[in-house]
Scaffold this active site. Structure first.
Site, PDB file in Angstrom:
ATOM      1  N   GLY A   6      26.791  39.686 -25.236  1.00 38.37           N
ATOM      2  CA  GLY A   6      26.084  40.307 -24.100  1.00 38.37           C
ATOM      3  C   GLY A   6      24.610  40.492 -24.439  1.00 38.37           C
ATOM      4  N   ARG A  67      29.174  33.652 -24.920  1.00 40.83           N
ATOM      5  CA  ARG A  67      30.302  34.065 -25.766  1.00 40.83           C
ATOM      6  C   ARG A  67      31.093  32.786 -26.011  1.00 40.83           C
ATOM      7  NH1 ARG A  67      30.173  39.631 -25.488  1.00 40.83           N
ATOM      8  NH2 ARG A  67      29.613  40.572 -23.501  1.00 40.83           N
ATOM      9  N   ASP A  98      28.992  43.197 -32.525  1.00 45.54           N
ATOM     10  CA  ASP A  98      29.900  43.032 -33.663  1.00 45.54           C
ATOM     11  C   ASP A  98      30.529  41.639 -33.740  1.00 45.54           C
ATOM     12  OD1 ASP A  98      31.398  43.542 -31.415  1.00 45.54           O
ATOM     13  OD2 ASP A  98      32.674  45.076 -32.329  1.00 45.54           O
ATOM     14  N   THR A 120      22.803  44.981 -28.927  1.00 46.79           N
ATOM     15  CA  THR A 120      23.830  45.311 -27.935  1.00 46.79           C
ATOM     16  C   THR A 120      23.504  46.671 -27.317  1.00 46.79           C
ATOM     17  OG1 THR A 120      26.145  45.982 -27.612  1.00 46.79           O
ATOM     18  CG2 THR A 120      25.312  46.160 -29.848  1.00 46.79           C
ATOM     19  N   ASP A 122      25.708  48.691 -26.466  1.00 45.09           N
ATOM     20  CA  ASP A 122      26.867  49.582 -26.701  1.00 45.09           C
ATOM     21  C   ASP A 122      26.673  50.630 -27.794  1.00 45.09           C
ATOM     22  OD1 ASP A 122      28.077  48.064 -24.760  1.00 45.09           O
ATOM     23  OD2 ASP A 122      29.305  46.891 -26.147  1.00 45.09           O
ATOM     24  N   ASP A 124      27.601  50.425 -30.866  1.00 43.68           N
ATOM     25  CA  ASP A 124      28.937  50.570 -31.453  1.00 43.68           C
ATOM     26  C   ASP A 124      29.047  50.006 -32.864  1.00 43.68           C
ATOM     27  OD1 ASP A 124      28.560  47.953 -30.687  1.00 43.68           O
ATOM     28  OD2 ASP A 124      30.521  47.707 -29.756  1.00 43.68           O
ATOM     29  N   ARG A 166      32.169  49.305 -23.862  1.00 41.61           N
ATOM     30  CA  ARG A 166      33.465  48.877 -24.445  1.00 41.61           C
ATOM     31  C   ARG A 166      34.244  50.068 -24.978  1.00 41.61           C
ATOM     32  NH1 ARG A 166      33.977  43.244 -25.231  1.00 41.61           N
ATOM     33  NH2 ARG A 166      31.903  42.354 -25.160  1.00 41.61           N
TER      34      ARG A 166
HETATM   35  O1  F6P Z   1      28.850  44.424 -25.154  1.00 42.32           O
HETATM   36  C1  F6P Z   1      28.009  44.619 -24.080  1.00 42.32           C
HETATM   37  C2  F6P Z   1      28.786  44.735 -22.809  1.00 42.32           C
HETATM   38  O2  F6P Z   1      27.877  44.920 -21.737  1.00 42.32           O
HETATM   39  C3  F6P Z   1      29.864  45.826 -22.776  1.00 42.32           C
HETATM   40  O3  F6P Z   1      29.338  47.105 -22.573  1.00 42.32           O
HETATM   41  C4  F6P Z   1      30.749  45.330 -21.659  1.00 42.32           C
HETATM   42  O4  F6P Z   1      32.054  45.834 -21.788  1.00 42.32           O
HETATM   43  C5  F6P Z   1      30.714  43.849 -21.863  1.00 42.32           C
HETATM   44  O5  F6P Z   1      29.508  43.551 -22.564  1.00 42.32           O
HETATM   45  C6  F6P Z   1      30.762  43.003 -20.601  1.00 42.32           C
HETATM   46  O6  F6P Z   1      30.824  41.679 -20.995  1.00 42.32           O
HETATM   47  P1  F6P Z   1      30.556  40.415 -20.079  1.00 42.32           P
HETATM   48  O7  F6P Z   1      29.081  40.206 -20.013  1.00 42.32           O
HETATM   49  O8  F6P Z   1      31.213  39.285 -20.793  1.00 42.32           O
HETATM   50  O9  F6P Z   1      31.150  40.730 -18.740  1.00 42.32           O
END
Ligand code: F6P
Length: 315
Positions: A6, A67, A98, A120, A122, A124, A166
Protein backbone atom coordinates in the site's frame (compact mmCIF):
# COMPACT_ATOMS: atom_id res chain seq x y z
CA UNK A 1 15.05 1.12 -5.03
CA UNK A 2 11.42 0.11 -5.11
CA UNK A 3 8.18 0.93 -3.31
CA UNK A 4 5.84 -1.96 -2.56
CA UNK A 5 2.47 -2.75 -0.94
CA UNK A 6 0.00 0.00 0.00
CA UNK A 7 1.33 3.46 -0.86
CA UNK A 8 1.81 6.00 1.91
CA UNK A 9 2.30 9.79 1.97
CA UNK A 10 6.01 10.52 2.24
CA UNK A 11 7.20 7.68 0.00
CA UNK A 12 8.18 10.28 -2.62
CA UNK A 13 10.21 12.23 -0.09
CA UNK A 14 12.05 8.98 0.74
CA UNK A 15 12.66 8.22 -2.96
CA UNK A 16 14.02 11.74 -3.45
CA UNK A 17 16.38 11.42 -0.49
CA UNK A 18 17.72 8.01 -1.56
CA UNK A 19 18.35 9.28 -5.11
CA UNK A 20 19.97 12.56 -4.12
CA UNK A 21 22.11 11.25 -1.27
CA UNK A 22 23.03 8.22 -3.41
CA UNK A 23 24.22 10.38 -6.31
CA UNK A 24 25.92 12.81 -3.91
CA UNK A 25 27.79 9.78 -2.51
CA UNK A 26 28.88 8.78 -6.04
CA UNK A 27 26.57 5.79 -6.48
CA UNK A 28 24.40 5.01 -9.50
CA UNK A 29 20.74 4.82 -8.42
CA UNK A 30 18.05 2.85 -10.25
CA UNK A 31 14.32 3.09 -9.70
CA UNK A 32 12.24 -0.08 -10.05
CA UNK A 33 8.61 0.52 -11.09
CA UNK A 34 5.60 -1.21 -9.48
CA UNK A 35 7.49 -2.94 -6.68
CA UNK A 36 8.47 -6.59 -7.06
CA UNK A 37 6.24 -6.89 -10.15
CA UNK A 38 8.41 -4.35 -11.95
CA UNK A 39 11.57 -6.03 -10.74
CA UNK A 40 10.45 -9.32 -12.29
CA UNK A 41 9.52 -7.50 -15.53
CA UNK A 42 12.76 -5.50 -15.64
CA UNK A 43 10.99 -2.11 -15.37
CA UNK A 44 14.15 -0.49 -14.11
CA UNK A 45 15.48 2.96 -14.99
CA UNK A 46 18.42 5.02 -13.92
CA UNK A 47 17.45 7.95 -11.69
CA UNK A 48 19.01 11.40 -11.92
CA UNK A 49 18.96 14.40 -9.59
CA UNK A 50 16.23 15.99 -11.72
CA UNK A 51 14.11 12.82 -11.97
CA UNK A 52 13.04 13.45 -8.37
CA UNK A 53 12.39 17.19 -8.73
CA UNK A 54 9.01 18.46 -7.59
CA UNK A 55 7.91 15.26 -5.84
CA UNK A 56 8.59 15.92 -2.13
CA UNK A 57 5.12 17.42 -1.70
CA UNK A 58 3.25 14.69 -3.60
CA UNK A 59 1.32 11.84 -1.97
CA UNK A 60 1.45 8.29 -3.40
CA UNK A 61 4.61 6.96 -5.01
CA UNK A 62 6.02 8.13 -8.33
CA UNK A 63 7.69 4.72 -8.71
CA UNK A 64 4.19 3.22 -8.36
CA UNK A 65 3.51 0.13 -6.31
CA UNK A 66 1.96 -3.32 -6.37
CA UNK A 67 1.28 -6.35 -4.20
CA UNK A 68 3.01 -9.16 -6.08
CA UNK A 69 1.76 -12.70 -5.53
CA UNK A 70 4.07 -13.95 -8.29
CA UNK A 71 7.19 -12.77 -6.44
CA UNK A 72 6.21 -15.14 -3.60
CA UNK A 73 6.41 -18.11 -5.99
CA UNK A 74 9.70 -19.85 -6.70
CA UNK A 75 9.62 -18.95 -10.38
CA UNK A 76 8.81 -15.26 -9.74
CA UNK A 77 11.50 -14.98 -7.09
CA UNK A 78 14.12 -16.51 -9.41
CA UNK A 79 13.17 -14.05 -12.16
CA UNK A 80 13.51 -11.16 -9.71
CA UNK A 81 17.00 -12.36 -8.68
CA UNK A 82 18.00 -12.80 -12.34
CA UNK A 83 16.91 -9.23 -13.05
CA UNK A 84 19.00 -7.87 -10.18
CA UNK A 85 21.96 -9.68 -11.71
CA UNK A 86 21.22 -8.47 -15.27
CA UNK A 87 21.23 -4.88 -14.08
CA UNK A 88 24.25 -5.48 -11.80
CA UNK A 89 22.34 -4.15 -8.82
CA UNK A 90 24.60 -4.32 -5.77
CA UNK A 91 22.11 -3.23 -3.13
CA UNK A 92 18.36 -2.67 -2.88
CA UNK A 93 16.27 -0.18 -0.91
CA UNK A 94 12.73 -1.42 -0.25
CA UNK A 95 10.17 1.14 0.96
CA UNK A 96 7.00 -0.53 2.25
CA UNK A 97 5.24 -2.35 5.07
CA UNK A 98 5.95 -5.66 6.78
CA UNK A 99 5.15 -7.87 3.76
CA UNK A 100 7.34 -5.75 1.48
CA UNK A 101 10.27 -5.79 3.90
CA UNK A 102 9.82 -9.56 4.34
CA UNK A 103 10.18 -9.82 0.53
CA UNK A 104 13.40 -7.83 0.87
CA UNK A 105 14.63 -10.26 3.49
CA UNK A 106 14.32 -13.22 1.10
CA UNK A 107 16.35 -11.28 -1.48
CA UNK A 108 18.99 -10.45 1.12
CA UNK A 109 19.27 -14.14 2.02
CA UNK A 110 20.14 -14.80 -1.62
CA UNK A 111 23.08 -12.43 -1.45
CA UNK A 112 21.95 -8.89 -2.34
CA UNK A 113 22.00 -6.50 0.64
CA UNK A 114 18.63 -4.88 1.30
CA UNK A 115 17.84 -1.74 3.28
CA UNK A 116 14.21 -1.58 4.47
CA UNK A 117 12.39 1.72 5.03
CA UNK A 118 9.02 1.56 6.84
CA UNK A 119 6.53 3.02 4.36
CA UNK A 120 2.98 2.36 5.51
CA UNK A 121 0.16 4.37 7.07
CA UNK A 122 -0.50 1.51 9.53
CA UNK A 123 2.37 2.16 12.01
CA UNK A 124 2.48 -1.58 12.61
CA UNK A 125 6.22 -2.31 12.50
CA UNK A 126 7.64 -3.16 15.93
CA UNK A 127 11.18 -1.97 15.28
CA UNK A 128 10.26 1.69 14.71
CA UNK A 129 8.18 4.18 16.72
CA UNK A 130 6.74 5.67 13.53
CA UNK A 131 6.32 4.67 9.90
CA UNK A 132 6.37 7.01 6.90
CA UNK A 133 2.78 8.10 6.16
CA UNK A 134 1.23 7.47 9.57
CA UNK A 135 1.26 11.12 10.67
CA UNK A 136 -0.34 12.36 7.45
CA UNK A 137 -2.99 9.67 7.67
CA UNK A 138 -3.90 10.62 11.25
CA UNK A 139 -4.16 14.27 10.15
CA UNK A 140 -6.50 13.27 7.32
CA UNK A 141 -8.68 11.40 9.82
CA UNK A 142 -8.71 14.49 12.09
CA UNK A 143 -9.96 16.65 9.27
CA UNK A 144 -12.74 14.12 8.58
CA UNK A 145 -13.69 14.05 12.28
CA UNK A 146 -14.15 17.83 12.18
CA UNK A 147 -16.55 17.63 9.25
CA UNK A 148 -18.47 14.71 10.70
CA UNK A 149 -18.83 16.52 14.05
CA UNK A 150 -20.56 19.48 12.38
CA UNK A 151 -23.29 17.38 10.82
CA UNK A 152 -23.53 14.92 13.75
CA UNK A 153 -24.15 17.63 16.30
CA UNK A 154 -26.73 19.36 14.05
CA UNK A 155 -28.66 16.07 13.91
CA UNK A 156 -27.74 14.90 17.44
CA UNK A 157 -26.37 11.66 16.05
CA UNK A 158 -23.56 9.29 16.94
CA UNK A 159 -21.13 8.23 14.24
CA UNK A 160 -18.92 5.18 13.97
CA UNK A 161 -15.85 6.23 11.95
CA UNK A 162 -13.95 3.27 10.59
CA UNK A 163 -10.27 3.79 9.86
CA UNK A 164 -7.54 1.63 8.31
CA UNK A 165 -4.59 -0.07 9.98
CA UNK A 166 -5.08 -3.79 9.37
CA UNK A 167 -4.40 -5.51 12.71
CA UNK A 168 -2.95 -2.34 14.24
CA UNK A 169 -5.07 0.25 16.07
CA UNK A 170 -2.63 3.17 16.01
CA UNK A 171 -4.44 5.31 13.42
CA UNK A 172 -7.67 4.93 15.42
CA UNK A 173 -5.95 5.52 18.75
CA UNK A 174 -3.94 8.61 17.78
CA UNK A 175 -6.87 10.13 15.87
CA UNK A 176 -9.25 9.42 18.77
CA UNK A 177 -6.99 11.09 21.31
CA UNK A 178 -6.13 14.11 19.18
CA UNK A 179 -9.63 14.43 17.71
CA UNK A 180 -11.46 14.08 21.01
CA UNK A 181 -13.50 11.00 20.05
CA UNK A 182 -15.80 9.70 22.79
CA UNK A 183 -14.95 6.02 22.21
CA UNK A 184 -12.05 4.20 20.56
CA UNK A 185 -11.96 0.57 19.51
CA UNK A 186 -8.74 -1.11 18.44
CA UNK A 187 -8.01 -4.73 17.42
CA UNK A 188 -5.53 -5.13 20.27
CA UNK A 189 -8.41 -4.94 22.83
CA UNK A 190 -11.72 -6.84 22.96
CA UNK A 191 -14.61 -4.38 22.51
CA UNK A 192 -16.83 -4.03 25.59
CA UNK A 193 -20.31 -3.26 24.24
CA UNK A 194 -21.87 -2.62 27.69
CA UNK A 195 -19.25 -0.05 28.53
CA UNK A 196 -19.55 1.65 25.10
CA UNK A 197 -23.34 1.99 25.46
CA UNK A 198 -23.07 3.14 29.07
CA UNK A 199 -20.57 5.87 28.19
CA UNK A 200 -22.67 7.11 25.30
CA UNK A 201 -25.77 7.37 27.51
CA UNK A 202 -23.82 9.12 30.27
CA UNK A 203 -22.49 11.59 27.68
CA UNK A 204 -25.99 12.27 26.38
CA UNK A 205 -27.27 12.81 29.95
CA UNK A 206 -24.51 15.38 30.47
CA UNK A 207 -25.72 17.26 27.39
CA UNK A 208 -23.48 15.93 24.60
CA UNK A 209 -25.14 16.55 21.26
CA UNK A 210 -23.19 13.96 19.32
CA UNK A 211 -20.60 11.23 19.82
CA UNK A 212 -17.71 10.00 17.71
CA UNK A 213 -16.87 6.31 17.97
CA UNK A 214 -13.49 5.72 16.36
CA UNK A 215 -13.11 2.13 15.22
CA UNK A 216 -10.10 0.46 13.61
CA UNK A 217 -10.91 -1.82 10.67
CA UNK A 218 -9.26 -4.82 12.39
CA UNK A 219 -11.75 -4.90 15.31
CA UNK A 220 -13.74 -8.14 15.27
CA UNK A 221 -17.18 -6.59 14.81
CA UNK A 222 -18.35 -4.85 11.65
CA UNK A 223 -18.96 -1.10 11.86
CA UNK A 224 -22.59 -1.44 10.74
CA UNK A 225 -23.23 -4.21 13.27
CA UNK A 226 -21.78 -2.00 16.00
CA UNK A 227 -23.86 1.00 14.92
CA UNK A 228 -27.04 -1.14 14.90
CA UNK A 229 -26.32 -2.45 18.41
CA UNK A 230 -25.70 1.09 19.71
CA UNK A 231 -28.91 2.41 18.14
CA UNK A 232 -30.92 -0.47 19.55
CA UNK A 233 -29.47 -0.39 23.06
CA UNK A 234 -29.16 3.38 23.60
CA UNK A 235 -31.82 4.87 21.35
CA UNK A 236 -29.15 7.14 19.80
CA UNK A 237 -29.32 7.33 16.02
CA UNK A 238 -25.94 6.02 14.88
CA UNK A 239 -24.40 6.35 11.40
CA UNK A 240 -21.31 4.71 9.87
CA UNK A 241 -18.55 6.43 7.89
CA UNK A 242 -15.83 4.23 6.40
CA UNK A 243 -12.97 6.59 5.54
CA UNK A 244 -11.15 4.11 3.26
CA UNK A 245 -8.50 5.21 0.79
CA UNK A 246 -8.73 8.94 1.50
CA UNK A 247 -6.46 8.07 4.45
CA UNK A 248 -3.70 6.90 2.10
CA UNK A 249 -3.57 9.95 -0.15
CA UNK A 250 -2.80 13.63 0.17
CA UNK A 251 0.24 15.78 0.53
CA UNK A 252 2.59 14.44 3.24
CA UNK A 253 2.83 16.34 6.54
CA UNK A 254 6.06 18.10 7.49
CA UNK A 255 6.70 15.32 9.99
CA UNK A 256 6.39 12.58 7.35
CA UNK A 257 8.59 14.50 4.88
CA UNK A 258 11.22 14.91 7.59
CA UNK A 259 11.06 11.26 8.62
CA UNK A 260 11.24 10.08 5.00
CA UNK A 261 14.13 12.41 4.14
CA UNK A 262 16.19 11.35 7.18
CA UNK A 263 15.45 7.66 6.64
CA UNK A 264 16.24 7.90 2.91
CA UNK A 265 19.53 9.58 3.77
CA UNK A 266 20.38 6.79 6.22
CA UNK A 267 19.50 4.08 3.66
CA UNK A 268 21.89 5.51 1.06
CA UNK A 269 24.60 5.91 3.67
CA UNK A 270 24.23 2.29 4.84
CA UNK A 271 24.51 0.99 1.27
CA UNK A 272 27.55 3.17 0.61
CA UNK A 273 29.23 1.80 3.76
CA UNK A 274 28.47 -1.85 2.84
CA UNK A 275 26.60 -2.28 6.12
CA UNK A 276 24.68 -5.40 5.03
CA UNK A 277 20.92 -5.75 5.26
CA UNK A 278 19.36 -3.28 7.70
CA UNK A 279 15.95 -1.90 8.60
CA UNK A 280 15.88 1.85 9.21
CA UNK A 281 13.52 3.24 11.86
CA UNK A 282 13.14 5.94 14.48
CA UNK A 283 13.31 5.63 18.28
CA UNK A 284 12.43 8.84 20.08
CA UNK A 285 14.08 11.46 17.88
CA UNK A 286 16.95 9.27 16.73
CA UNK A 287 17.17 7.51 13.35
CA UNK A 288 18.18 3.92 14.11
CA UNK A 289 18.86 0.75 12.15
CA UNK A 290 18.73 -2.94 12.98
CA UNK A 291 19.62 -6.17 11.26
CA UNK A 292 16.72 -6.65 8.80
CA UNK A 293 15.74 -10.11 10.05
CA UNK A 294 15.94 -9.13 13.72
CA UNK A 295 13.81 -6.04 13.05
CA UNK A 296 11.10 -8.06 11.34
CA UNK A 297 11.02 -10.60 14.18
CA UNK A 298 10.38 -7.96 16.86
CA UNK A 299 6.95 -8.19 18.49
CA UNK A 300 4.78 -5.13 18.52
CA UNK A 301 2.65 -3.98 21.42
CA UNK A 302 0.48 -0.88 21.43
CA UNK A 303 1.00 1.97 23.88
CA UNK A 304 -1.53 1.34 26.63
CA UNK A 305 -0.89 4.72 28.25
CA UNK A 306 -2.24 6.46 25.12
CA UNK A 307 -5.38 4.36 25.37
CA UNK A 308 -5.81 5.27 29.03
CA UNK A 309 -5.28 8.96 28.30
CA UNK A 310 -7.76 8.88 25.40
CA UNK A 311 -10.27 7.34 27.80
CA UNK A 312 -9.72 9.96 30.51
CA UNK A 313 -9.81 12.90 28.10
CA UNK A 314 -13.03 11.75 26.46
CA UNK A 315 -14.98 11.58 29.74
O1 F6P B 1 -1.34 -1.43 4.68
C1 F6P B 1 -1.96 -0.27 4.29
C2 F6P B 1 -3.42 -0.49 4.08
O2 F6P B 1 -4.01 0.73 3.66
C3 F6P B 1 -4.20 -1.07 5.27
O3 F6P B 1 -4.48 -0.11 6.25
C4 F6P B 1 -5.41 -1.64 4.58
O4 F6P B 1 -5.99 -2.67 5.35
C5 F6P B 1 -4.83 -2.17 3.31
O5 F6P B 1 -3.63 -1.44 3.06
C6 F6P B 1 -5.73 -2.07 2.08
O6 F6P B 1 -5.07 -2.69 1.04
P1 F6P B 1 -5.42 -2.57 -0.50
O7 F6P B 1 -4.79 -1.31 -1.01
O8 F6P B 1 -4.78 -3.76 -1.13
O9 F6P B 1 -6.91 -2.54 -0.60
Amino acid sequence: MLTSGGDSPGMNAAIRAVVRVGIYSEMEVYGIERGYEGLIAGDIKEMSISSVSDIIQRGGTTLRTARSAYFMEEDGFKRAMDMLENFEIEGLVVIGGDGSLAGGLTISKSGVPVIGLPGTIDNDLAYTDYTIGFDTSVNTVLSAIGNIRDTSSSHERSTVIEVMGRRCGDIALFAALTGGAEIVLIPEEEPNINSICRRLIQGKNRGKQHSIIMKAEGVNISSQELADIITERTGLETKVVVLGYVQRGGTPSARDRMLASCMGHKAAELLKNNSGSRAVGIRGTEIVHYDLEEALNMKRSYDQSIMELADILSM
